[in-house]
Motif scaffolding. Structure first.
Motif, short mmCIF file in Angstrom:
data_model
loop_
_atom_site.label_atom_id
_atom_site.label_comp_id
_atom_site.label_asym_id
_atom_site.label_seq_id
_atom_site.Cartn_x
_atom_site.Cartn_y
_atom_site.Cartn_z
N LEU A 67 0.81 -1.22 0.00
CA LEU A 67 0.00 0.00 0.00
C LEU A 67 0.84 1.27 0.00
O LEU A 67 0.39 2.31 -0.50
N ASP A 68 2.05 1.21 0.55
CA ASP A 68 2.89 2.41 0.58
C ASP A 68 3.33 2.85 -0.82
O ASP A 68 3.76 3.98 -1.02
N LEU A 69 3.23 1.95 -1.79
CA LEU A 69 3.61 2.27 -3.17
C LEU A 69 2.47 2.91 -3.96
O LEU A 69 2.68 3.40 -5.06
N LEU A 70 1.26 2.90 -3.38
CA LEU A 70 0.08 3.39 -4.09
C LEU A 70 -0.13 4.89 -3.83
O LEU A 70 0.42 5.45 -2.88
N PRO A 71 -0.93 5.54 -4.66
CA PRO A 71 -1.15 7.00 -4.51
C PRO A 71 -1.72 7.36 -3.14
O PRO A 71 -2.48 6.59 -2.54
N GLN A 72 -1.35 8.54 -2.67
CA GLN A 72 -1.81 9.01 -1.38
C GLN A 72 -2.98 9.99 -1.49
O GLN A 72 -3.76 10.12 -0.55
N ARG A 73 -3.08 10.68 -2.61
CA ARG A 73 -4.08 11.74 -2.76
C ARG A 73 -5.10 11.40 -3.84
O ARG A 73 -4.96 10.42 -4.56
N GLY A 74 -6.12 12.24 -3.93
CA GLY A 74 -7.11 12.09 -4.99
C GLY A 74 -8.04 10.92 -4.75
O GLY A 74 -8.12 10.35 -3.66
N LEU A 75 -8.73 10.55 -5.84
CA LEU A 75 -9.71 9.47 -5.75
C LEU A 75 -9.06 8.15 -5.37
O LEU A 75 -9.60 7.39 -4.57
#
Length: 306
Positions: free
Chosen positions: A24-32
């Motif tokens: 999960l740390d590799l996935l986007p933090q912001r937006g949808l």
């Protein structure tokens, strides 16, 4: 789950947490995308907190469909032994802490005592025979109350719940005692549940629960949280009565949805469970987080994963 020195995870949860962060740390933090990740983690953690209750409900439904009337072991006795095995297994596998087990045991006793009284009063019945029982109450029934205690204890830890404007502990203990007494006394005197609803609103009106899902902190009024949990339990009760774990008088000639009025009873009973949990996990303020966690940039610090 939690991050930093405030971690209160079991060893199994810590391993799940570390594995989830690697993804999960590799996935986007912001937006949808970030919002969807936060929502997904919230659902996964809720499911994890419901582990004991979900397993028990699954056993109730499965035994309703597949248990033979000619089986040597009665269905209710199987449910009791299976629930006991699940509880011991969760402790042995370190899926549950000893403090949570204490809450479960206490609520098991509290629930069984009320079951004995309520069945004698005709509020509901257990239509099948069993050996492991007290009066008309099969012993597996206490585990259904214990499941509520298990859920509340686990979410308090998994979501690292903190509270602002939490009322004095003695007021909540008196409230829960009054609720419990009214479950018995209303059969003989005036039912004061509406007064108890009002007292609950007054005591917890200003209380906000703060919880961390994955990357961000969230908050909601505690009274809203009580209502949502009670609604969830009411849905589970409909499934359980459909599976004839127990039945109400209105269901004696065939299943019908549980009266929405029972939502209020579960709301009050859930508060008893919540107060019992606070006697083990004392309510903490957000500022009571360790210094290392308070200095952590909230948007960048992974906190929860599974």
């Amino acid at each position: 789950m939690e991050a930093g020195p405030s971690r209160r995870l079991t060893s199994v949860e810590a391993r799940i947490d570390a594995a989830a962060h690697r993804v999960l740390d590799l996935l986007p933090q912001r937006g949808l995308a970030g919002a969807l990740i936060e929502f997904t983690v919230f659902g996964l953690k809720q499911a994890w907190a419901c582990l004991f209750g979900a397993l028990l409900l699954a056993l109730i439904v499965a035994s309703h469909h597949f248990w033979s009337e000619n089986a040597i072991l009665a269905r209710y006795d199987f449910l009791f032994l299976a629930a006991l095995a699940v509880q011991l297994g969760m402790l042995a596998a370190r899926l549950e802490t000893l403090s949570e087990a204490k809450v479960i045991l206490i609520f098991h006793v509290v629930g069984t005592v009320m079951e004995v009284f309520k069945t004698a009063a005709g509020s509901w019945v257990y239509p099948e025979e069993s050996i492991f029982r007290i009066g008309a109450v099969p012993l597996f029934s206490g585990f259904m109350y214990a499941a509520v205690g298990s859920y509340i204890a686990r979410i308090s830890r998994i979501f690292d719940m903190r509270y602002t404007h939490y009322p004095p502990l003695w007021t909540t203990v008196l409230l829960s005692a009054a609720i419990y007494i009214n479950f018995f006394s209303h059969h003989f005197t005036v039912d004061v549940r509406y007064g108890l609803f009002a007292a609950t609103a007054v005591i917890y009106l200003r209380t906000t629960v703060h919880y961390r899902v994955f990357r961000f902190h969230h908050r909601m009024p505690l009274l809203l949280g009580f209502l949502l949990v009670a609604l969830f339990i009411w849905f589970a009760e409909n499934i359980a009565t459909w599976s004839r774990a127990w039945i109400y008088p209105s269901q004696s000639h065939g299943w019908a949805p549980v009266s929405i009025g029972k939502l209020g009873a579960w709301y009050l009973l859930m508060i008893i469970s919540f107060v019992l949990v606070t006697l083990v996990h004392r309510p903490r303020k957000p500022a009571e987080a360790p210094l290392a966690m308070r200095l952590e940039p909230e948007a960048e610090a992974p906190a929860s994963a599974a």
